[in-house]
Design a protein around this motif. Structure first.
Motif, PDB file in Angstrom:
ATOM      1  N   GLU A 132      -7.054   9.851   4.658  1.00  0.00           N
ATOM      2  CA  GLU A 132      -6.344   8.670   5.167  1.00  0.00           C
ATOM      3  C   GLU A 132      -7.186   7.933   6.208  1.00  0.00           C
ATOM      4  O   GLU A 132      -7.218   6.698   6.251  1.00  0.00           O
ATOM      5  CB  GLU A 132      -5.000   9.081   5.786  1.00  0.00           C
TER       6      GLU A 132
ATOM      7  N   GLU B 181       0.847  -1.193   0.000  1.00  0.00           N
ATOM      8  CA  GLU B 181       0.000   0.000   0.000  1.00  0.00           C
ATOM      9  C   GLU B 181       0.886   1.248   0.000  1.00  0.00           C
ATOM     10  O   GLU B 181       1.888   1.290   0.706  1.00  0.00           O
ATOM     11  CB  GLU B 181      -0.883  -0.029   1.234  1.00  0.00           C
TER      12      GLU B 181
ATOM     13  N   ARG C  66     -10.931  -0.060   4.846  1.00  0.00           N
ATOM     14  CA  ARG C  66     -10.159  -1.278   4.600  1.00  0.00           C
ATOM     15  C   ARG C  66     -10.162  -2.207   5.825  1.00  0.00           C
ATOM     16  O   ARG C  66     -10.376  -3.417   5.718  1.00  0.00           O
ATOM     17  CB  ARG C  66      -8.720  -0.926   4.225  1.00  0.00           C
TER      18      ARG C  66
ATOM     19  N   LYS D 211      -6.014  14.602   8.553  1.00  0.00           N
ATOM     20  CA  LYS D 211      -5.872  13.652   7.446  1.00  0.00           C
ATOM     21  C   LYS D 211      -7.158  12.836   7.313  1.00  0.00           C
ATOM     22  O   LYS D 211      -7.209  11.640   7.614  1.00  0.00           O
ATOM     23  CB  LYS D 211      -4.669  12.731   7.694  1.00  0.00           C
TER      24      LYS D 211
ATOM     25  N   ASP E  81      -1.280  13.152  -5.232  1.00  0.00           N
ATOM     26  CA  ASP E  81      -2.440  12.743  -4.451  1.00  0.00           C
ATOM     27  C   ASP E  81      -2.982  11.402  -4.963  1.00  0.00           C
ATOM     28  O   ASP E  81      -4.177  11.215  -5.178  1.00  0.00           O
ATOM     29  CB  ASP E  81      -3.543  13.804  -4.509  1.00  0.00           C
ATOM     30  N   THR E  82      -2.048  10.471  -5.183  1.00  0.00           N
ATOM     31  CA  THR E  82      -2.400   9.148  -5.711  1.00  0.00           C
ATOM     32  C   THR E  82      -2.282   8.096  -4.621  1.00  0.00           C
ATOM     33  O   THR E  82      -1.240   7.989  -3.967  1.00  0.00           O
ATOM     34  CB  THR E  82      -1.474   8.763  -6.888  1.00  0.00           C
ATOM     35  N   TYR E  83      -3.352   7.338  -4.454  1.00  0.00           N
ATOM     36  CA  TYR E  83      -3.343   6.238  -3.488  1.00  0.00           C
ATOM     37  C   TYR E  83      -3.248   4.916  -4.249  1.00  0.00           C
ATOM     38  O   TYR E  83      -4.023   4.670  -5.176  1.00  0.00           O
ATOM     39  CB  TYR E  83      -4.616   6.261  -2.634  1.00  0.00           C
TER      40      TYR E  83
ATOM     41  N   ARG F 282      -9.866   5.922   4.428  1.00  0.00           N
ATOM     42  CA  ARG F 282      -9.302   4.734   3.758  1.00  0.00           C
ATOM     43  C   ARG F 282      -9.021   3.600   4.748  1.00  0.00           C
ATOM     44  O   ARG F 282      -9.399   2.454   4.524  1.00  0.00           O
ATOM     45  CB  ARG F 282      -8.009   5.115   3.028  1.00  0.00           C
TER      46      ARG F 282
ATOM     47  N   GLU G 115      -3.474   0.925  -3.860  1.00  0.00           N
ATOM     48  CA  GLU G 115      -3.898  -0.158  -2.969  1.00  0.00           C
ATOM     49  C   GLU G 115      -2.890  -1.299  -2.994  1.00  0.00           C
ATOM     50  O   GLU G 115      -2.202  -1.522  -3.985  1.00  0.00           O
ATOM     51  CB  GLU G 115      -5.266  -0.693  -3.400  1.00  0.00           C
TER      52      GLU G 115
ATOM     53  N   TYR H   4       1.106   5.801  -0.873  1.00  0.00           N
ATOM     54  CA  TYR H   4       0.445   7.073  -1.160  1.00  0.00           C
ATOM     55  C   TYR H   4       1.482   8.047  -1.691  1.00  0.00           C
ATOM     56  O   TYR H   4       2.554   8.222  -1.113  1.00  0.00           O
ATOM     57  CB  TYR H   4      -0.217   7.642   0.100  1.00  0.00           C
TER      58      TYR H   4
END
Length: 310
Positions: A282, A100, A289, A279, A107-109, A285, A111, A102
């Motif tokens: 975050e 995982e 998850r 945040k 600003d790309t996450y 997310r 997975e 970031y």
């Protein structure tokens, strides 16, 4: 002296400096030395020397190599030296692993993603099952072997012992197989799967490539056949068999409840930290998850990446 379980087979005998090295290594083991170094140039027979030590010391042995390729080479050599022993190859089963991540600049996450090699997973299960059932085990592994696999006691406790005459019906057996993480299928069998055909259940053990055909009549097992899945040729008629779980992470109900409770507490603490730092993305997310993983563990006892919670 205990029974000799390792029998070294080779047309060669220790020669040159090898007899002295073997003697000194055994002497160090008898003295309880935790660290010894065997130094030798390439091609001087270090593997053969260690094979002689294994035979004389007569205990299950773990050999750790620094990469998969060398581990595979060593496993093949030890199989040639000990053809009657259980020599296993134990390495990481990931063909591909993307943790995982970031990237704040864009600003790309990203997975977490992973692809498991099913054949290596089968070999890992064969390794652990041999450790629990045989005294003549040599495991050639990468550093993957230092990471936990769950509780050996729980793993051994839930294995299924099936014998001719056992009072168990077809439906009950299928429930028990599902409870130890076998998957039902109507297609061709793969390790860790089973299917039901009439009054017969066919199951492929997680560590093998053959199939057990289990036949029932009157709520009892009447026949257990070991079958080649390709030719359908009967290899052997068994009086009894053991089926081990198809996942290594086996936990009793009480431990699972405690784990879920602790994970929820840690999640709450982390969410507060993220919210305090502003945040919010975050926080959302990790909440989504983790709650998904908790639901999977609660319902089926397993989730992808469960080792991250161990």
């Amino acid at each position: 002296m205990k029974n000799k379980v390792f029998k070294l087979k080779s047309e060669y005998k220790p020669d040159g400096d090898q007899p002295k090295a073997i003697s000194q290594l055994l002497e160090g083991l008898e003295k309880g030395m935790k660290k010894q170094t065997l130094l030798g140039a390439t091609g001087t027979g270090k593997t053969f020397t260690i094979a002689n030590v294994i035979e004389k010391w007569n205990k299950p042995t773990l050999v750790i190599a620094h990469n998969k390729t060398l581990a595979a080479q060593l496993a093949q050599e030890f199989r040639e030296f000990f053809p009657d022993a259980a020599v296993h190859y134990f390495v990481s089963y990931y063909d591909y692993y993307q943790p995982e991540a970031y990237m704040p600049v864009t600003d790309t996450y990203i997975e977490k993603d992973a692809q498991i090699n099913k054949e290596i997973d089968r070999l890992r299960h064969a390794t652990t099952q041999s450790l629990l059932t045989r005294p003549d085990v040599i495991i050639v592994a990468s550093v993957s072997c230092i990471y936990g696999l769950g509780s050996p006691e729980e793993y051994e406790k839930v294995n299924l012992k099936l014998e001719i005459g056992s009072k168990i019906g077809r439906t009950d057996l299928m429930r028990k197989l599902l409870a130890i993480h076998f998957e039902r299928t109507n297609a061709d069998l793969n390790p860790g799967t089973f299917r039901s055909i009439g009054d017969r259940v066919e199951v492929m053990p997680i560590s093998e490539t053959f199939v057990y055909q289990i036949e029932f009549e009157g709520g009892k097992i009447t026949k257990i056949l070991k079958v080649d899945p390709v030719s359908a040729h009967v290899l052997k008629e068994e009086a009894g068999i053991f089926l081990f779980p198809s996942k290594h992470f086996i936990t009793d109900d009480e431990s699972t409840k405690n784990a879920l409770k602790n994970i929820k507490l840690e999640l709450a603490q982390q969410l507060k930290k993220f919210e305090k730092e502003g945040k919010l993305l975050e926080a959302e997310r990790i909440k989504r998850r983790t709650n998904y993983d908790l639901a999977m563990i609660k319902e089926v006892g397993y989730c992808n990446g469960i080792e991250n919670y161990s």
